[in-house]
Design a protein around this motif. Structure first.
Motif, short mmCIF file in Angstrom:
data_model
loop_
_atom_site.label_atom_id
_atom_site.label_comp_id
_atom_site.label_asym_id
_atom_site.label_seq_id
_atom_site.Cartn_x
_atom_site.Cartn_y
_atom_site.Cartn_z
N VAL A 4 12.24 46.51 18.00
CA VAL A 4 13.57 47.04 17.65
C VAL A 4 13.75 48.49 18.07
CG1 VAL A 4 13.92 45.42 15.75
CG2 VAL A 4 12.83 47.61 15.30
N HIS A 5 12.64 49.18 18.33
CA HIS A 5 12.71 50.58 18.72
C HIS A 5 12.57 50.78 20.23
CE1 HIS A 5 12.50 51.46 14.49
NE2 HIS A 5 11.39 50.74 14.40
N THR A 56 9.68 54.76 30.98
CA THR A 56 9.97 53.72 30.00
C THR A 56 9.99 54.35 28.62
OG1 THR A 56 7.69 53.15 29.37
CG2 THR A 56 8.56 52.14 31.39
N ASP A 57 10.30 53.53 27.62
CA ASP A 57 10.16 54.01 26.24
C ASP A 57 9.00 53.31 25.54
OD1 ASP A 57 11.43 51.56 25.94
OD2 ASP A 57 12.96 52.30 24.57
N TYR A 58 8.06 52.75 26.33
CA TYR A 58 6.80 52.28 25.77
C TYR A 58 5.96 53.50 25.40
CZ TYR A 58 7.99 47.78 27.96
OH TYR A 58 8.61 46.62 28.34
N ALA A 59 4.86 53.28 24.72
CA ALA A 59 4.00 54.40 24.32
C ALA A 59 3.53 55.19 25.54
CB ALA A 59 2.80 53.88 23.54
N ILE A 88 1.81 49.57 25.03
CA ILE A 88 2.79 49.46 23.96
C ILE A 88 2.32 50.04 22.63
CG2 ILE A 88 4.08 47.56 24.95
CD1 ILE A 88 2.55 45.65 23.14
N ASP A 89 1.03 50.28 22.45
CA ASP A 89 0.58 50.86 21.19
C ASP A 89 -0.44 51.93 21.39
OD1 ASP A 89 -2.08 49.21 21.11
OD2 ASP A 89 -0.53 47.70 21.09
#
Length: 188
Positions: free
Chosen positions: A64-65, A163-166, A187-188
């Protein structure tokens, strides 16, 4: 020297870009900034490989983020965003390509790296060979800003994100006719 054809390309891409990765090629546009427009089209999934060769889009599902996901692996890039990529030597580009499969884009995160290094570098070399010896290579790994000829295996993990991944890291390879975008995501 191995001739890069459709099958050797597919093998090299599959060996280097499993997991959360993106590898695609599109046409390079003529004129100043043409490669940037070509890279934008590749990143926005608006083009196909000019040769009809294998590509891979395993961008992770967002949450969602996160705006990014398989249907939108990158935040909508603009030509000006490429001011945050740095020219890197062919050797450095090959090293970055290899690290994209490692946890946090580090060789320590690649299982069996010490034994597999020659094979992985060979696959990266095949990918770069497609674009010819005069191709230019760029990366968002900020270590290339300070030293485009430096050892990208030993670089610090600082990146200008697309991107807006980690975390995301990649290589853009530019020939007079093609632009390749090779990217990894955390992603984390």
């Amino acid at each position: 020297m191995t001739v890069v054809d459709k099958e050797t390309w597919k093998t090299a891409v599959c060996e280097l870009f499993g997991g959360s990765a993106f590898a695609a090629v599109g046409p390079s546009e003529e004129g100043e900034g043409g490669w940037r427009r070509g890279a934008v089209d590749v990143m926005r999934l608006r083009t196909r490989d000019p040769r009809g060769w294998w590509s891979i889009n395993n961008a992770p599902e967002g949450d969602v983020h996160t705006l990014c996901g398989p249907d939108r692996p990158f935040l909508p890039p603009r030509s000006a965003d490429f001011d945050a990529v740095y020219e890197v030597s062919r050797r450095g580009a090959a090293q970055v390509l290899v690290t994209l499969q490692g946890d946090w884009f580090l060789t320590a995160g690649i299982p069996g790296f010490d034994k597999r290094e020659p094979e992985l570098i060979r696959h990266a070399g095949l990918i770069l060979e497609r674009f010819g010896h005069d191709a230019l290579c760029y990366t968002n790994a900020s270590a290339a800003r300070d030293d485009p000829n430096g050892d990208m295996f030993g670089r610090e993990a600082a990146y200008e994100g697309f991107t807006d991944y980690a975390l995301d890291c990649g290589v853009i390879v530019v020939s007079p006719t093609e632009v390749g975008v090779f990217w990894g995501f955390v992603i984390d």
